[in-house]
Design an enzyme around this catalytic site. Structure first.
Site, PDB file in Angstrom:
ATOM      1  N   LYS A 124       2.489  -0.957 -14.098  1.00 48.79           N
ATOM      2  CA  LYS A 124       1.985  -1.957 -13.254  1.00 48.79           C
ATOM      3  C   LYS A 124       2.343  -0.954 -11.922  1.00 48.79           C
ATOM      4  O   LYS A 124       3.325  -1.290 -11.375  1.00 48.79           O
ATOM      5  CB  LYS A 124       2.655  -3.152 -12.975  1.00 48.79           C
ATOM      6  CG  LYS A 124       1.697  -3.987 -12.386  1.00 48.79           C
ATOM      7  CD  LYS A 124       2.107  -5.341 -11.673  1.00 48.79           C
ATOM      8  CE  LYS A 124       2.735  -5.000 -10.194  1.00 48.79           C
ATOM      9  NZ  LYS A 124       2.222  -4.493  -9.272  1.00 48.79           N
ATOM     10  N   GLU A 178      16.021   0.459  -9.283  1.00 54.02           N
ATOM     11  CA  GLU A 178      16.001   1.534  -8.232  1.00 54.02           C
ATOM     12  C   GLU A 178      15.780   0.769  -7.006  1.00 54.02           C
ATOM     13  O   GLU A 178      14.430   0.453  -6.692  1.00 54.02           O
ATOM     14  CB  GLU A 178      15.104   2.499  -8.521  1.00 54.02           C
ATOM     15  CG  GLU A 178      15.531   3.687  -9.637  1.00 54.02           C
ATOM     16  CD  GLU A 178      16.909   4.289  -9.614  1.00 54.02           C
ATOM     17  OE1 GLU A 178      17.529   4.109  -8.507  1.00 54.02           O
ATOM     18  OE2 GLU A 178      17.300   4.714 -10.700  1.00 54.02           O
ATOM     19  N   GLU A 236      17.145  -2.944   5.940  1.00 56.40           N
ATOM     20  CA  GLU A 236      16.007  -2.049   5.636  1.00 56.40           C
ATOM     21  C   GLU A 236      15.038  -1.914   6.229  1.00 56.40           C
ATOM     22  O   GLU A 236      14.290  -3.032   6.296  1.00 56.40           O
ATOM     23  CB  GLU A 236      16.108  -1.591   4.178  1.00 56.40           C
ATOM     24  CG  GLU A 236      14.905  -0.522   3.700  1.00 56.40           C
ATOM     25  CD  GLU A 236      14.535  -0.613   2.384  1.00 56.40           C
ATOM     26  OE1 GLU A 236      14.442  -1.789   1.737  1.00 56.40           O
ATOM     27  OE2 GLU A 236      14.870   0.526   1.721  1.00 56.40           O
ATOM     28  N   CYS A 266      12.983   5.719   0.075  1.00 56.07           N
ATOM     29  CA  CYS A 266      14.350   4.936   0.055  1.00 56.07           C
ATOM     30  C   CYS A 266      15.487   5.655   0.377  1.00 56.07           C
ATOM     31  O   CYS A 266      16.606   5.137   0.609  1.00 56.07           O
ATOM     32  CB  CYS A 266      14.470   4.358  -1.403  1.00 56.07           C
ATOM     33  SG  CYS A 266      14.342   5.856  -2.717  1.00 56.07           S
TER      34      CYS A 266
HETATM   35  P1  NAD Z   1       8.216  -4.309  -3.873  1.00 54.69           P
HETATM   36  O1  NAD Z   1       9.382  -4.681  -4.279  1.00 54.69           O
HETATM   37  O2  NAD Z   1       7.566  -5.024  -2.534  1.00 54.69           O
HETATM   38  O3  NAD Z   1       7.092  -3.900  -4.764  1.00 54.69           O
HETATM   39  C1  NAD Z   1       7.308  -3.153  -5.762  1.00 54.69           C
HETATM   40  C2  NAD Z   1       6.514  -3.497  -7.165  1.00 54.69           C
HETATM   41  O4  NAD Z   1       7.005  -4.658  -7.475  1.00 54.69           O
HETATM   42  C3  NAD Z   1       5.064  -3.533  -6.836  1.00 54.69           C
HETATM   43  O5  NAD Z   1       4.461  -3.118  -7.983  1.00 54.69           O
HETATM   44  C4  NAD Z   1       4.918  -5.134  -6.702  1.00 54.69           C
HETATM   45  O6  NAD Z   1       3.546  -5.726  -7.199  1.00 54.69           O
HETATM   46  C5  NAD Z   1       5.886  -5.746  -7.660  1.00 54.69           C
HETATM   47  N1  NAD Z   1       6.542  -6.900  -7.614  1.00 54.69           N
HETATM   48  C6  NAD Z   1       6.657  -7.640  -6.448  1.00 54.69           C
HETATM   49  N2  NAD Z   1       7.312  -8.888  -6.952  1.00 54.69           N
HETATM   50  C7  NAD Z   1       7.444  -8.839  -8.148  1.00 54.69           C
HETATM   51  C8  NAD Z   1       7.880 -10.031  -8.918  1.00 54.69           C
HETATM   52  N3  NAD Z   1       8.288 -11.138  -8.567  1.00 54.69           N
HETATM   53  N4  NAD Z   1       8.045  -9.643 -10.210  1.00 54.69           N
HETATM   54  C9  NAD Z   1       7.369  -8.515 -10.828  1.00 54.69           C
HETATM   55  N5  NAD Z   1       6.938  -7.481 -10.046  1.00 54.69           N
HETATM   56  C10 NAD Z   1       6.825  -7.556  -8.653  1.00 54.69           C
HETATM   57  O7  NAD Z   1       8.391  -2.830  -3.094  1.00 54.69           O
HETATM   58  P2  NAD Z   1       7.782  -1.901  -2.217  1.00 54.69           P
HETATM   59  O8  NAD Z   1       7.280  -2.541  -1.025  1.00 54.69           O
HETATM   60  O9  NAD Z   1       6.311  -1.368  -3.046  1.00 54.69           O
HETATM   61  O10 NAD Z   1       8.252  -0.314  -2.091  1.00 54.69           O
HETATM   62  C11 NAD Z   1       9.124  -0.418  -1.160  1.00 54.69           C
HETATM   63  C12 NAD Z   1      10.687  -0.738  -1.414  1.00 54.69           C
HETATM   64  O11 NAD Z   1      11.084  -0.043  -2.349  1.00 54.69           O
HETATM   65  C13 NAD Z   1      11.733  -0.095  -0.398  1.00 54.69           C
HETATM   66  O12 NAD Z   1      12.601  -1.383  -0.582  1.00 54.69           O
HETATM   67  C14 NAD Z   1      12.393   0.818  -0.918  1.00 54.69           C
HETATM   68  O13 NAD Z   1      13.720   1.180  -0.471  1.00 54.69           O
HETATM   69  C15 NAD Z   1      12.232   0.722  -2.293  1.00 54.69           C
HETATM   70  N6  NAD Z   1      12.438   1.661  -3.074  1.00 54.69           N
HETATM   71  C16 NAD Z   1      13.552   2.216  -3.885  1.00 54.69           C
HETATM   72  C17 NAD Z   1      13.638   3.411  -4.477  1.00 54.69           C
HETATM   73  C18 NAD Z   1      14.703   3.730  -5.232  1.00 54.69           C
HETATM   74  O14 NAD Z   1      14.717   4.960  -6.013  1.00 54.69           O
HETATM   75  N7  NAD Z   1      16.028   3.195  -5.113  1.00 54.69           N
HETATM   76  C19 NAD Z   1      12.502   4.347  -4.433  1.00 54.69           C
HETATM   77  C20 NAD Z   1      11.294   4.029  -3.638  1.00 54.69           C
HETATM   78  C21 NAD Z   1      11.350   2.902  -2.935  1.00 54.69           C
END
Ligand code: NAD
Length: 495
Positions: free
Chosen positions: A186, A262, A398, A296
């Site tokens: 997804k 992650e 963050e 991140c």
């Molecule tokens: P997000 O958590 O908003 O969304 C990520 C994914 O989760 C999307 O596909 C979204 O549709 C889905 N999602 C959202 N709510 C959900 C739920 N309740 N159940 C299932 N799926 C759900 O993250 P984002 O805004 O896309 O990305 C930015 C964040 O990701 C930042 O916090 C960043 O630090 C983190 N990030 C971490 C890493 C790592 O490796 N640690 C890498 C990249 C980004």
């Protein structure tokens, strides 16, 4: 992905080897962050579509894919890597339109790196060392041999973020398939296109139907939630915000799914006065502003030893002001927009919070003047603050934008304490000319990835993951086996 309806791209779900619109006909728009124009239509998967994708993945796991030899599977992954590179320009164009990131690093680094992951995991998992046997002496004098062996976990759901969409997704898909699992991806609702394009590459490479599936949609009440609660999904690999990780853990608890998470970070960069000054400033600037701060691993907290603090802040300001914001397709552009106007709202709210908290704004802090054709896009100024208390929201939370707070420190002990005073533990950076000190500090920092005198050097074979609320588990190289395989112990009586 095809160009239809004028110039609008179509992102359809990919289930059991075929593209399909959502069964309940729902769609949503996909926008180009540099201008906020609608550039695509995304076909949202219904709960029935997600169920069909899970069933297809299960059937492939128990059928074709499960019956292939490891070498047959890995040969197909190598074809997938070649297929991505053969369509490099299409992948780059799709990623730039989804994210607004500058074209050059997408072309030179991101898409080739994603392709390389399919080759690398194929190579790495061709000859995984068997797990050591354990001999047990039995009470009657006989012996038994315990043979621990790895099995694929089964049907994996990969829930992906928007910040480096194709790299993050391939990082999950390649090891999942290389270890014999099947997968349902997804992609983020904001960046649906490269996952969709990969489906075409999978089909062309001859990957059997059901092995790789894509469902489009959102989190709650949509494809994300349907996957995390589906009883026949065996494991979830998720990258995204910590709060979303918490929601996914809760949802997955109902069926005790395996999890690899992650999550977010608020990473500290520590700069000692004995560092290579020019290199440290250049690195801190990249670590603060690269990908518009939407990695991140970016450093939103910089701690600089007091004797070089003023000089460092001035040099970092020069670097920030030398960044060139503009058309992502212009090779001279070094900073693109944020991923969306919604995300810009969040970042600008943080810029306002920093001002309210009494920050000294060294540079930036607002919205830049852009040319007319880009003025509707999600642009923000790269921003540096000083002068905030360590318990301010700006230093604690963050932000995920092109910004850093820079604070002075006096002792090694103090800076280690400051660096660790966070709920996160993803990454850190240490700059020092004293190798012993750098190692000492690295060993005391509570984070999964520490860079000494560098930033973002990522060997795909090395472990990756966070301490504390930055994640659960490790991915990368053979460490990915932890999540993508289950270990079973076969105990055989010998005598
Ligand atoms: P997000 O958590 O908003 O969304 C990520 C994914 O989760 C999307 O596909 C979204 O549709 C889905 N999602 C959202 N709510 C959900 C739920 N309740 N159940 C299932 N799926 C759900 O993250 P984002 O805004 O896309 O990305 C930015 C964040 O990701 C930042 O916090 C960043 O630090 C983190 N990030 C971490 C890493 C790592 O490796 N640690 C890498 C990249 C980004």
């Amino acid at each position: 992905m095809t160009l239809e309806q004028g110039n609008l791209r179509q992102a359809r779900n990919f289930i059991n080897g075929a593209f399909a619109e959502g069964s309940d006909g729902k769609t949503f728009e996909n926008r180009y962050p540099a201008t906020n124009e609608v550039v695509g239509i995304v076909h949202e998967a219904s709960e029935a579509d997600v169920d069909a994708a899970v069933k297809a993945a299960r059937a492939a796991f128990e059928g074709d894919w499960g019956n292939f030899s490891q070498n047959e599977r890995l040969a197909l992954l190598e074809k997938v890597a070649d297929g991505i590179m053969a369509r490099l320009d299409e992948f780059v164009a799709a990623e730039v339109l989804d994210t607004g990131k500058p074209r050059m690093p997408t072309l030179k680094m991101e898409i080739p790196r994603a392709a390389q992951q399919f080759k690398l995991f194929a190579d790495m998992f061709r000859n995984v060392e068997p797990l050591p046997e354990i001999t047990t002496l039995l009470p009657d004098g006989g012996t038994a041999i315990n043979r621990p062996e790895r099995s694929p976990r089964g049907v994996i759901a990969a829930i992906c973020p928007w910040n480096i969409p194709f790299v993050q997704m391939s990082w999950k898909v390649a090891p999942a398939l290389a270890t014999g699992n099947t997968i349902i991806v997804k992609p983020s609702e904001e960046t649906p296109m490269t996952a969709t394009l990969l489906a075409e590459v999978m089909n062309d490479a001859g990957v059997p139907a059901g092995v790789y599936n894509v469902v489009h949609g959102f989190g709650p009440g949509s494809a994300g939630e349907y996957l995390t609660t589906h009883p026949d999904v065996d494991g979830i690999t998720f990258t995204g915000e910590t709060q979303t990780g918490v929601a996914i853990m809760r949802a997955a608890a109902g069926t005790v799914k395996g999890l690899s998470l992650e999550l977010g970070g608020k990473n500290p960069g520590i700069i000692f006065a004995d560092c290579d000054f020019e290199a440290a400033v250049a690195s801190a600037a990249i670590a603060s502003f690269f990908n518009c701060g939407q990695i991140c691993l970016c450093m939103e907290r910089l701690y600089v030893e007091r004797p070089i603090f003023e000089k460092f802040v001035a040099a970092l300001k020069d670097k920030a002001e030398a960044l060139r914001l503009g058309d992502p397709n212009d090779p001279a552009t070094t900073l693109g927009p944020l991923s969306s106007l919604e995300h810009r709202e969040k970042v600008l709210e943080h810029y306002q919070i920093a001002a309210n908290e009494g920050a000294t704004v060294v540079t930036g802090g607002g919205v830049p003047d852009m040319d007319a054709e880009l003025s509707g896009g999600a642009w923000v100024q790269p921003t540096i603050w000083t002068g905030l208390a360590e318990d301010s929201r700006t230093v604690k939370e963050e932000i995920f934008g092109p910004c850093s707070h820079v604070a002075p420190f006096d002792t090694e002990e103090e800076v280690v304490r400051l660096a660790n005073a966070t709920k996160y533990g993803l990454a850190a950076m240490v700059w020092s000319g004293d190798a012993d000190r750098a190692s000492r500090v690295a060993s005391k920092i509570e984070a999964g990835v520490i860079w000494v005198n560098c930033w973002l050097v990522r060997d795909l074979k090395s472990p990756f993951g966070g301490f504390k609320q930055s994640g659960v588990g490790r991915e990368g190289g053979e460490y990915a086996l932890e999540f993508f395989t289950e270990i079973k112990n076969v105990c055989i009586r010998q005598t």
